[in-house]
Write an enzyme that holds these catalytic residues in place. Structure first.
Site, PDB file in Angstrom:
ATOM      1  CE1 TYR A  86      -7.687   5.162   9.421  1.00  0.00           C
ATOM      2  CE2 TYR A  86      -8.905   6.904   8.317  1.00  0.00           C
ATOM      3  CZ  TYR A  86      -7.803   6.073   8.398  1.00  0.00           C
ATOM      4  OH  TYR A  86      -6.799   6.177   7.450  1.00  0.00           O
ATOM      5  N   GLY A 122       0.808  -1.223   0.000  1.00  0.00           N
ATOM      6  CA  GLY A 122       0.000   0.000   0.000  1.00  0.00           C
ATOM      7  C   GLY A 122       0.839   1.270   0.000  1.00  0.00           C
ATOM      8  CB  VAL A 153       3.697   0.300  15.422  1.00  0.00           C
ATOM      9  CG1 VAL A 153       4.558   0.199  14.164  1.00  0.00           C
ATOM     10  CG2 VAL A 153       2.211   0.265  15.092  1.00  0.00           C
ATOM     11  CG  ASP A 187       3.643  -4.277   7.406  1.00  0.00           C
ATOM     12  OD1 ASP A 187       2.770  -4.646   8.209  1.00  0.00           O
ATOM     13  OD2 ASP A 187       3.404  -3.582   6.410  1.00  0.00           O
TER      14      ASP A 187
HETATM   15  P1  NAD Z   1      -2.706  -0.992   4.146  1.00  0.00           P
HETATM   16  O1  NAD Z   1      -3.624  -1.775   5.001  1.00  0.00           O
HETATM   17  O2  NAD Z   1      -2.343  -1.534   2.822  1.00  0.00           O
HETATM   18  O3  NAD Z   1      -1.344  -0.641   4.908  1.00  0.00           O
HETATM   19  C1  NAD Z   1      -1.253  -0.540   6.305  1.00  0.00           C
HETATM   20  C2  NAD Z   1      -0.064  -1.342   6.741  1.00  0.00           C
HETATM   21  O4  NAD Z   1       0.085  -1.203   8.177  1.00  0.00           O
HETATM   22  C3  NAD Z   1      -0.247  -2.845   6.450  1.00  0.00           C
HETATM   23  O5  NAD Z   1       0.872  -3.327   5.740  1.00  0.00           O
HETATM   24  C4  NAD Z   1      -0.380  -3.460   7.832  1.00  0.00           C
HETATM   25  O6  NAD Z   1       0.145  -4.785   7.921  1.00  0.00           O
HETATM   26  C5  NAD Z   1       0.433  -2.482   8.677  1.00  0.00           C
HETATM   27  N1  NAD Z   1       0.091  -2.583  10.095  1.00  0.00           N
HETATM   28  C6  NAD Z   1      -1.132  -2.638  10.651  1.00  0.00           C
HETATM   29  N2  NAD Z   1      -1.024  -2.794  11.981  1.00  0.00           N
HETATM   30  C7  NAD Z   1       0.303  -2.813  12.275  1.00  0.00           C
HETATM   31  C8  NAD Z   1       1.049  -2.942  13.473  1.00  0.00           C
HETATM   32  N3  NAD Z   1       0.448  -3.103  14.672  1.00  0.00           N
HETATM   33  N4  NAD Z   1       2.403  -2.917  13.405  1.00  0.00           N
HETATM   34  C9  NAD Z   1       3.021  -2.785  12.193  1.00  0.00           C
HETATM   35  N5  NAD Z   1       2.368  -2.642  11.026  1.00  0.00           N
HETATM   36  C10 NAD Z   1       1.011  -2.667  11.073  1.00  0.00           C
HETATM   37  O7  NAD Z   1      -3.391   0.457   3.978  1.00  0.00           O
HETATM   38  P2  NAD Z   1      -2.792   1.855   3.462  1.00  0.00           P
HETATM   39  O8  NAD Z   1      -3.929   2.573   2.852  1.00  0.00           O
HETATM   40  O9  NAD Z   1      -1.548   1.661   2.704  1.00  0.00           O
HETATM   41  O10 NAD Z   1      -2.485   2.583   4.854  1.00  0.00           O
HETATM   42  C11 NAD Z   1      -1.232   3.186   5.162  1.00  0.00           C
HETATM   43  C12 NAD Z   1      -1.483   4.417   6.027  1.00  0.00           C
HETATM   44  O11 NAD Z   1      -2.178   5.393   5.256  1.00  0.00           O
HETATM   45  C13 NAD Z   1      -2.359   4.152   7.249  1.00  0.00           C
HETATM   46  O12 NAD Z   1      -1.849   4.895   8.354  1.00  0.00           O
HETATM   47  C14 NAD Z   1      -3.697   4.714   6.825  1.00  0.00           C
HETATM   48  O13 NAD Z   1      -4.497   5.071   7.919  1.00  0.00           O
HETATM   49  C15 NAD Z   1      -3.277   5.888   5.982  1.00  0.00           C
HETATM   50  N6  NAD Z   1      -4.276   6.415   5.046  1.00  0.00           N
HETATM   51  C16 NAD Z   1      -4.758   5.657   4.015  1.00  0.00           C
HETATM   52  C17 NAD Z   1      -5.662   6.223   3.131  1.00  0.00           C
HETATM   53  C18 NAD Z   1      -6.227   5.465   1.949  1.00  0.00           C
HETATM   54  O14 NAD Z   1      -7.082   6.010   1.246  1.00  0.00           O
HETATM   55  N7  NAD Z   1      -5.790   4.240   1.687  1.00  0.00           N
HETATM   56  C19 NAD Z   1      -6.082   7.546   3.291  1.00  0.00           C
HETATM   57  C20 NAD Z   1      -5.583   8.278   4.344  1.00  0.00           C
HETATM   58  C21 NAD Z   1      -4.663   7.713   5.206  1.00  0.00           C
END
Ligand code: NAD
Length: 255
Positions: A158, A14, A67, A34
């Site tokens: 969230y 992601g 984390v 991760d």
């Molecule tokens: P994603 O689920 O693909 O990525 C999130 C990653 O965090 C995953 O690889 C997951 O394994 C890891 N993770 C979760 N819990 C964890 C923990 N306890 N320790 C270590 N790693 C952990 O989703 P994404 O969209 O790539 O999200 C990345 C960041 O972007 C997040 O903080 C999310 O809130 C933020 N975000 C995403 C969007 C969107 O539209 N996708 C928008 C705004 C913010």
């Protein structure tokens, strides 16, 4: 080419993967960290094999981290220093999403969102701060969200967690400014990752997501992980930018 050492949490896939790739392209050493042993969430999180595959694809190092666990955070920082000799940039990107009506939202779901999205940033930054103080060019980038700028129905946990990330970013920016460490937040708009496709718009075709975003977002498309990588590198590199929460959302959010 900056040749710094960068640690990206949630880097297996992601947005984190896009950020890791952008730092590689900028000439930096990258460690992706991760959750390689997921206990399961509302949708599947990254697996150990995904972490290893991403590291091989990008040509970076990888280490498992949870984390929400202080000793695990310390281990990820140690692994980074062990691999590259120091740490210059910490990208706190790991996060989880959930949504649902207030009356049905469990304490466990609330607590987990805050443990990962909020406490995780505190624990990782605390574990890294001594190493960052030893860097000549140190920065922290926290992945917040446009959900940290504006509330949304069924999204209190969230949104609340992401508002917290903005406040933590401002506080760290002020506290660490005397050490020359810049701290900024990245606020992605809508990026078609697992959060959307496996949860928020699960059971809908990816083309539905793209079509909805084309309609909603003034610049006419969903954001990409490359948009986020470019912005993260900027936030970690600009020498006099600290304490901001940068929207990368195609003019969807301006606050
Ligand atoms: P994603 O689920 O693909 O990525 C999130 C990653 O965090 C995953 O690889 C997951 O394994 C890891 N993770 C979760 N819990 C964890 C923990 N306890 N320790 C270590 N790693 C952990 O989703 P994404 O969209 O790539 O999200 C990345 C960041 O972007 C997040 O903080 C999310 O809130 C933020 N975000 C995403 C969007 C969107 O539209 N996708 C928008 C705004 C913010």
């Amino acid at each position: 080419m900056t040749n710094r050492t960068v640690l990206v949490t949630g880097g297996a896939r992601g947005i984190g993967k896009g950020i890791a790739r952008a730092f590689v392209d900028a000439g930096d050493n990258v460690m992706i960290a991760d959750l390689a042993d997921p206990e399961g969430w509302r949708y599947a999180l990254a697996s150990e094999s995904e972490l290893k595959a991403t590291a091989a694809e990008l040509g970076v190092e990888a280490t498992p981290v949870d984390v929400t666990d202080a000793s695990s955070c310390a281990g990820a920082v140690e692994a980074t220093i062990g691999a590259f000799g120091g740490l210059d940039v910490l990208v706190n990107n790991a996060g989880v999403v959930d949504s649902g009506p207030l009356a049905e939202f469990s304490e466990e779901r609330w607590d987990r969102i805050f443990a990962v999205n909020v406490k995780g940033i505190f624990l990782m930054t605390r574990a890294a701060v001594d190493a960052l103080r030893g860097s000549e060019d140190a920065a922290v980038v926290n992945t917040a969200s446009i959900a940290g700028k504006r509330g949304a129905p069924r999204m209190a946990a969230y949104c609340g967690s992401k508002f917290a990330v903005v406040g933590i970013t401002q506080s760290f920016a002020l506290e660490l400014a005397p050490d020359g460490i810049r701290v900024n937040a990245l606020c992605p708009g809508m990026v078609g990752t697992a959060m959307w496709h496996d949860h928020l718009m699960a059971n809908r075709a990816e083309s539905d997501f793209d079509a909805r975003m084309r309609e909603m977002i003034p610049l006419g498309r969903a954001q990409t992980v490359d948009d986020m990588g470019q912005a993260a590198v900027f936030l970690a590199t600009a020498p006099n930018v600290s304490g901001i929460a940068l929207n990368v959302a195609g003019a969807y959010e301006m606050h």
